[in-house]
Write a protein that holds these residues in place. Sequence first.
Motif, PDB file in Angstrom:
ATOM      1  N   TYR A 220     -13.810 -27.878 -23.628  1.00 54.10           N
ATOM      2  CA  TYR A 220     -12.363 -28.017 -23.545  1.00 54.10           C
ATOM      3  C   TYR A 220     -11.639 -26.681 -23.624  1.00 54.10           C
ATOM      4  N   ARG A 221     -12.115 -25.763 -24.489  1.00 44.23           N
ATOM      5  CA  ARG A 221     -11.398 -24.505 -24.654  1.00 44.23           C
ATOM      6  C   ARG A 221     -11.751 -23.524 -23.547  1.00 44.23           C
ATOM      7  N   LYS A 225      -9.934 -25.211 -19.333  1.00 43.02           N
ATOM      8  CA  LYS A 225      -8.724 -24.415 -19.117  1.00 43.02           C
ATOM      9  C   LYS A 225      -8.780 -23.685 -17.784  1.00 43.02           C
ATOM     10  N   ASN A 226      -9.944 -23.124 -17.468  1.00 48.10           N
ATOM     11  CA  ASN A 226     -10.066 -22.390 -16.218  1.00 48.10           C
ATOM     12  C   ASN A 226     -10.237 -23.307 -15.021  1.00 48.10           C
TER      13      ASN A 226
END
Lengths: 306, 283
Positions: A220-221, A225-226
């Motif tokens: 998720y992080r 994000k990308n």
Amino acid sequence: MQTFLYRRVTLTVTTVLLLLVVMFTLLRIIPGSPAEILAGDFATGKDIEELKQAWGLDQPLHVQLLIYLSRVLRGDFGRSVVTRRPVMTEIQGRLRPTLELVLMASLVATVVGLIAGVVSAVRRYSALDGLVMVFAILGVSMPNFWLALLLMLLFGVTLGWFPIVGVGTPAHLVLPSLSLAAAQAAIIARQTRSAMLEVLSQDYVRTARSKGLPERVVIYRHALKNALVPVLTIVGLLFSRLVGGSVVVESVFSRPGMGRLLVDSISLRDYPVVQGVVVVIAVAVAVVNLVIDLGYAWIDPRVRYT
Amino acid sequence: MGEYRVWLRFKRNRPGLVGGLLLLLVAVAAITAPWLTPHSPTEANLVRAFGPPSKHHSLGTDELGRDLLSRLLYGGRVSLTMGIVSLGISLTVGTALGAMGAYCGGRLDNLIGRLMDMLLAFPPLLLAIAIISLAGPGLTNAMIAVGVVQIPVFARLIRGQILILKEQEFVIAARATGATDLNMLVVHLLPNCLSPLIVQSTFVFATAILSAAMLGFLGLGAQPPSPEWGAMLSKARGYLRVAPALSILPGLAIMMSVLSLNLLGDALRDALDPKLGAVRRQV
């Protein structure tokens, strides 16, 4: 950012202006004088004379264009041939059902599409991934009005869980927004999956994993994000497609929205209303696209330089 | 890349093969419709309305007593024709515009680009409806409208491809040997755009069938008594409770045709060039 903003706003304005000029020209290319067409099938000589005055149809073409632009930009599209009420009043009464439908469908499509895409990329080649991908290809191949009929048949007629026609309660919104959202959810799921797979094979994801970060944080992080950047392009087109699709879905569920108004007006040959709806929708789509593009440029600085 | 290697890669793609077979099935059913069924798709007989499946009518009859199977089979002819004609319009006009823009550059390129931007700014279905509102409902106008909507897809694709190709050595060499403009385009530039064109055409074909069905459903495309699938569904909606099969089967036919092309397109893209990045202008 400022040059990008400037360029993007100019593009939107010229597109809308160009569209208006094309509409203006088309009305003069099709057979019949514009005044007769705008006045409708049952117009009297007096109606036509009034229209000629109001829209300057006895003036030279370039003056006509200026009058047309100045009236349309003020939201004045004349009167409906059928109801004799101003076109803008007709449209205002139809905005709500369409807005509700499109907003609900974008919410459903984005949430379902993103979750399905991420799950399917993370569990690549699992049975779940296979299932999601089968639904995704079916979703883009299925006509939305047919899905609407199937949902009506199952949840409306057979099970009786939801009302099948009309507007009013939140329950009236369930089946229409599902039928409208399905194809878009499928597109978003496919895009999210391939973007996630691309990102998950990057070095920084391996680094994050080798640091011993929990898988949840990595996905998720670091990855999602990308992966969201290319997905955003697709989501940007979502609004435009949903507005188009709403025309059909509103017809199936007899929702008194803009799309219904458009289709009904075409069959009644109510040109002022058709023109008004087309311009209002086009401007709305252009403005939303502008906002999305600017947001996109803000999130991903690379966009500003292309 | 050799054709044989493309075929080897395509052959391994099972969904693609399924898509190809499905398309073949739809096409053969549409072409051989008169031999597959003895009934006319448009001949009404109210006595037999809403007939259940029987020996004579294997899928039953519709609200006017017409044989449902015949209507489905003949409907394939309408849908495939509409898809092919629309594809033809967008393919030829889009390719010509894209090639002209990329090749001539300058003002012309700018003008074409701006026009395409305008077409793209519209929701595709809405643009088709707007065109029909001016030209009038009907099969021909629907095909033209669906074709026009997809023009920018090809124009953009070809323009991008040619701009890349123009810088390649073999093109510069051809230019140096004195090839004429037409010769350059037809012999050197366009043949090298073939792979992306094929993939894109498959997707546009699928979208065209879908859009044509939507227009038919809205009463803006093929008109009754034409056995067009979308128009059939529009009528069937009124008999949802009485005859659900009328609402299910034509939609299934649309989905099968569109699905076959989508599967085929995905497989062709992977086989010809995975990095191709064809775009869909989905409705």
